[in-house]
Design a protein around this motif. Structure first.
Motif, PDB file in Angstrom:
ATOM      1  N   MET A   1       0.842  -1.194   0.000  1.00 60.81           N
ATOM      2  CA  MET A   1       0.000   0.000   0.000  1.00 60.81           C
ATOM      3  C   MET A   1       0.879   1.247   0.000  1.00 60.81           C
ATOM      4  O   MET A   1       1.771   1.381   0.821  1.00 60.81           O
ATOM      5  CB  MET A   1      -0.908   0.008   1.240  1.00 60.81           C
ATOM      6  CG  MET A   1      -1.841   1.202   1.319  1.00 60.81           C
ATOM      7  SD  MET A   1      -2.785   1.246   2.862  1.00 60.81           S
ATOM      8  CE  MET A   1      -3.773  -0.232   2.690  1.00 60.81           C
ATOM      9  N   TYR A   4      -0.011   7.322   0.391  1.00 63.11           N
ATOM     10  CA  TYR A   4      -0.995   8.364   0.111  1.00 63.11           C
ATOM     11  C   TYR A   4      -1.553   8.192  -1.299  1.00 63.11           C
ATOM     12  O   TYR A   4      -0.972   7.514  -2.142  1.00 63.11           O
ATOM     13  CB  TYR A   4      -0.376   9.759   0.243  1.00 63.11           C
ATOM     14  CG  TYR A   4       0.795  10.020  -0.690  1.00 63.11           C
ATOM     15  CD1 TYR A   4       0.608  10.347  -2.030  1.00 63.11           C
ATOM     16  CD2 TYR A   4       2.106   9.928  -0.227  1.00 63.11           C
ATOM     17  CE1 TYR A   4       1.675  10.579  -2.876  1.00 63.11           C
ATOM     18  CE2 TYR A   4       3.184  10.155  -1.062  1.00 63.11           C
ATOM     19  CZ  TYR A   4       2.962  10.480  -2.387  1.00 63.11           C
ATOM     20  OH  TYR A   4       4.018  10.700  -3.227  1.00 63.11           O
ATOM     21  N   ARG A   5      -2.711   8.828  -1.512  1.00 59.28           N
ATOM     22  CA  ARG A   5      -3.262   9.011  -2.852  1.00 59.28           C
ATOM     23  C   ARG A   5      -3.088  10.481  -3.213  1.00 59.28           C
ATOM     24  O   ARG A   5      -3.298  11.359  -2.377  1.00 59.28           O
ATOM     25  CB  ARG A   5      -4.756   8.655  -2.900  1.00 59.28           C
ATOM     26  CG  ARG A   5      -5.079   7.253  -2.441  1.00 59.28           C
ATOM     27  CD  ARG A   5      -6.540   6.890  -2.753  1.00 59.28           C
ATOM     28  NE  ARG A   5      -7.488   7.848  -2.210  1.00 59.28           N
ATOM     29  CZ  ARG A   5      -8.022   7.786  -0.997  1.00 59.28           C
ATOM     30  NH1 ARG A   5      -7.661   6.816  -0.173  1.00 59.28           N
ATOM     31  NH2 ARG A   5      -8.900   8.694  -0.595  1.00 59.28           N
ATOM     32  N   GLY A  21      -6.469   7.972   6.684  1.00 63.85           N
ATOM     33  CA  GLY A  21      -6.032   6.603   6.432  1.00 63.85           C
ATOM     34  C   GLY A  21      -6.394   5.620   7.530  1.00 63.85           C
ATOM     35  O   GLY A  21      -6.417   5.955   8.722  1.00 63.85           O
ATOM     36  N   THR A  64      -3.204   7.104   3.333  1.00 64.83           N
ATOM     37  CA  THR A  64      -3.834   5.779   3.302  1.00 64.83           C
ATOM     38  C   THR A  64      -3.534   4.956   4.551  1.00 64.83           C
ATOM     39  O   THR A  64      -4.225   3.988   4.828  1.00 64.83           O
ATOM     40  CB  THR A  64      -3.351   4.978   2.085  1.00 64.83           C
ATOM     41  OG1 THR A  64      -1.925   4.823   2.162  1.00 64.83           O
ATOM     42  CG2 THR A  64      -3.725   5.682   0.783  1.00 64.83           C
TER      43      THR A  64
END
Length: 275
Positions: A1, A4-5, A21, A64
């Motif tokens: 993962m 961050y997005r 997150g 996230t």
């Protein structure tokens, strides 16, 4: 993962959501104490509240990973943001309510990895995006989006106002701009500027008016958008009433900042991301 997005935008605004997150590496969830297993200090559904940002053209960065691993809104050296007041640190070991976060604490090696693999990339992206926006538009704005329970006796007395705007006492954003944003909140929600929450590390680190970068933090009382009782659910009616307020405040931030910078000289180079 990934930590961050990120979506780059087309206007001089970056919106950061460092506490949305919920991700935990394999095996870490089993080590949480009972009081922390539901991740109660998450900024639940804040990203859904700001779903209009794409239409505005704002850049957006959303964490996230859970803040229980490493708090993105604390300095890397873990210096207290509010000396003399109860708060949580870079590596939280206590929930906001006062319960333990970990039944089996994370190790120093794990903490170092969280700082290198989660905290640093998030801040590198913020620094790079603000530099890009300022290079393109002549100035850049940062809006740090948060939420918190309305009543937390361990952290503050009484009930928190609905909208808690922070400018680090005017150091991260000129008072005239911050006051205009506060006024844009209107009368349907209680609102305060630089009250209990004046802005965390992100606001304080990147808000540099002399370098043509302004930063504000908005800490929302979760009573403004969550339904009563667990689990944390977005209340459609509350959220529907709040979104236009948030949009109006952000649009005012953009216009008031543009007016502020209109007669100022060009900016100096931005500092690199802290390490």
């Amino acid at each position: 993962m990934t930590p961050y997005r990120f979506v780059p935008g087309t206007i001089p605004l970056l919106v950061s959501m460092p506490h949305v997150g919920t991700g935990l590496p394999d095996g870490l969830a089993d080590r949480l104490a009972p009081a922390a297993r539901d991740l109660p200090d998450t900024d639940w559904h804040v990203d859904a509240l700001y779903d209009f940002l794409g239409g505005l053209g704002a850049s957006v960065i959303v964490a996230t990973r859970s803040r229980y691993l490493v708090d993105l809104n604390r300095p890397a050296d873990d210096a207290s943001l509010y000396p003399g007041q109860t708060t949580t640190g870079l590596f939280p070991d206590t929930t906001f309510a006062g319960g333990p976060v970990w039944a089996k604490p994370v190790t120093e090696a794990e903490r170092s990895a969280f700082r290198a693999d989660i905290w640093q990339p998030y801040h590198d992206r913020i620094a790079a995006e603000l530099a890009r926006l300022r290079d393109r538009f002549g100035h850049a704005l940062l809006w740090d989006a948060h939420s918190i329970a309305p009543v937390l006796p361990r952290l503050f007395d009484g009930r928190l106002p609905d909208l808690n705007l922070g400018s680090n006492g005017g150091l991260s954003c000129p008072p005239s701009v911050a006051r205009a944003v506060l006024a844009a909140a209107g009368d349907d929600h209680t609102a305060v500027l630089d009250g209990r929450f004046k802005g965390g590390h992100i606001t304080r680190q990147y808000g540099r008016p002399a370098e043509r970068v302004l930063a504000l933090q908005l800490e929302l009382s979760q009573a403004t958008h969550l339904a009563e009782g667990p689990p944390p659910r977005l209340d459609p009616a509350k959220a529907g009433a709040l979104r236009p307020v948030l949009r109006r405040m952000i649009e005012t931030f953009l216009s008031a900042a543009a007016d502020h910078f209109a007669t100022l000289p060009p900016a100096a180079p931005l500092p690199e991301s802290p390490r």
